[in-house]
Design a protein around this motif. Structure first.
Motif, PDB file in Angstrom:
ATOM      1  N   UNK A  17      -3.807   1.999  -4.108  1.00  0.00           N
ATOM      2  CA  UNK A  17      -2.807   2.034  -5.082  1.00  0.00           C
ATOM      3  C   UNK A  17      -2.019   3.390  -5.128  1.00  0.00           C
ATOM      4  N   UNK A  18      -0.664   3.046  -5.094  1.00  0.00           N
ATOM      5  CA  UNK A  18       0.626   4.078  -4.847  1.00  0.00           C
ATOM      6  C   UNK A  18       1.174   4.510  -6.590  1.00  0.00           C
ATOM      7  N   UNK A  19       1.075   5.808  -6.543  1.00  0.00           N
ATOM      8  CA  UNK A  19       1.522   6.325  -8.002  1.00  0.00           C
ATOM      9  C   UNK A  19       2.692   7.490  -7.738  1.00  0.00           C
ATOM     10  N   UNK A  20       3.373   7.558  -8.729  1.00  0.00           N
ATOM     11  CA  UNK A  20       4.340   8.871  -8.645  1.00  0.00           C
ATOM     12  C   UNK A  20       3.888   9.863  -9.451  1.00  0.00           C
ATOM     13  N   UNK A  21       3.585  11.055  -8.916  1.00  0.00           N
ATOM     14  CA  UNK A  21       3.256  12.192  -9.610  1.00  0.00           C
ATOM     15  C   UNK A  21       4.419  13.232  -9.602  1.00  0.00           C
ATOM     16  N   UNK A  22       5.104  13.120 -10.731  1.00  0.00           N
ATOM     17  CA  UNK A  22       6.661  14.047 -10.738  1.00  0.00           C
ATOM     18  C   UNK A  22       7.189  13.364  -9.662  1.00  0.00           C
ATOM     19  N   UNK A  23       7.814  14.343  -8.803  1.00  0.00           N
ATOM     20  CA  UNK A  23       8.696  14.026  -7.556  1.00  0.00           C
ATOM     21  C   UNK A  23       8.060  13.648  -6.245  1.00  0.00           C
ATOM     22  N   UNK A  24       6.683  13.576  -6.282  1.00  0.00           N
ATOM     23  CA  UNK A  24       5.996  13.058  -5.095  1.00  0.00           C
ATOM     24  C   UNK A  24       5.387  11.553  -5.418  1.00  0.00           C
ATOM     25  N   UNK A  25       5.230  10.830  -4.448  1.00  0.00           N
ATOM     26  CA  UNK A  25       4.583   9.440  -4.235  1.00  0.00           C
ATOM     27  C   UNK A  25       3.308   9.617  -3.349  1.00  0.00           C
ATOM     28  N   UNK A  26       2.239   9.513  -4.072  1.00  0.00           N
ATOM     29  CA  UNK A  26       0.950   9.407  -3.443  1.00  0.00           C
ATOM     30  C   UNK A  26       0.025   8.131  -3.582  1.00  0.00           C
ATOM     31  N   UNK A  27      -0.872   7.807  -2.527  1.00  0.00           N
ATOM     32  CA  UNK A  27      -1.575   6.670  -2.708  1.00  0.00           C
ATOM     33  C   UNK A  27      -2.946   7.076  -2.154  1.00  0.00           C
ATOM     34  N   UNK A  28      -3.776   6.134  -2.658  1.00  0.00           N
ATOM     35  CA  UNK A  28      -5.242   6.471  -2.455  1.00  0.00           C
ATOM     36  C   UNK A  28      -6.298   5.221  -2.970  1.00  0.00           C
ATOM     37  N   UNK A  29      -7.072   5.164  -2.222  1.00  0.00           N
ATOM     38  CA  UNK A  29      -8.087   3.868  -2.620  1.00  0.00           C
ATOM     39  C   UNK A  29      -8.461   4.018  -4.268  1.00  0.00           C
ATOM     40  N   UNK A  30      -8.577   2.843  -4.920  1.00  0.00           N
ATOM     41  CA  UNK A  30      -8.623   3.026  -6.341  1.00  0.00           C
ATOM     42  C   UNK A  30      -9.658   2.033  -6.736  1.00  0.00           C
ATOM     43  N   UNK A  31     -10.742   2.130  -7.729  1.00  0.00           N
ATOM     44  CA  UNK A  31     -11.452   1.007  -8.076  1.00  0.00           C
ATOM     45  C   UNK A  31     -10.763   0.466  -9.291  1.00  0.00           C
ATOM     46  N   UNK A  32     -10.602  -0.882  -9.357  1.00  0.00           N
ATOM     47  CA  UNK A  32      -9.983  -1.707 -10.073  1.00  0.00           C
ATOM     48  C   UNK A  32     -10.748  -2.946 -10.554  1.00  0.00           C
ATOM     49  N   UNK A  33     -10.306  -3.773 -11.454  1.00  0.00           N
ATOM     50  CA  UNK A  33     -10.960  -4.870 -11.923  1.00  0.00           C
ATOM     51  C   UNK A  33      -9.614  -5.771 -11.447  1.00  0.00           C
ATOM     52  N   UNK A  34      -9.882  -6.951 -11.126  1.00  0.00           N
ATOM     53  CA  UNK A  34      -9.161  -8.269 -11.001  1.00  0.00           C
ATOM     54  C   UNK A  34      -9.503  -9.089 -12.191  1.00  0.00           C
ATOM     55  N   UNK A  35      -8.516  -9.360 -13.034  1.00  0.00           N
ATOM     56  CA  UNK A  35      -8.884 -10.253 -14.042  1.00  0.00           C
ATOM     57  C   UNK A  35      -7.461 -11.169 -14.611  1.00  0.00           C
ATOM     58  N   UNK A  36      -7.631 -12.265 -14.505  1.00  0.00           N
ATOM     59  CA  UNK A  36      -6.740 -13.404 -14.825  1.00  0.00           C
ATOM     60  C   UNK A  36      -5.519 -12.906 -13.950  1.00  0.00           C
ATOM     61  N   UNK A  37      -5.631 -12.946 -12.681  1.00  0.00           N
ATOM     62  CA  UNK A  37      -4.620 -12.649 -11.613  1.00  0.00           C
ATOM     63  C   UNK A  37      -3.995 -11.338 -11.811  1.00  0.00           C
TER      64      UNK A  37
END
Length: 60
Positions: A17-37
């Motif tokens: 998952x890639x997120x913007x934190x302030x003026x920086x962009x970071x990515x990390x493995x993130x636990x998620x649910x896949x539901x209805x696409x």
């Protein structure tokens, strides 16, 4: 607490998952649910606190 029903069409996935934190962009493995696409993160990106699995929190 009790289980009302098991969601048959939901599954747990780990996404990069890639997120913007302030003026920086970071990515990390993130636990998620896949539901209805949709992908629904199960914790916050900035500090890892758990969040509710709601469709309005989804990423399409």
């Amino acid at each position: 607490m009790r289980v009302l029903k098991e969601l048959e069409d939901a599954k747990i996935v780990i996404v990069d998952l890639e997120v913007n934190l302030g003026n920086k962009t970071r990515s990390a493995p993130t636990l998620c649910a896949k539901y209805r696409g949709k992908i629904i993160p199960l914790n916050t990106a900035h500090d890892g606190r758990p969040i509710l699995m709601k469709e309005e929190n989804s990423i399409e």
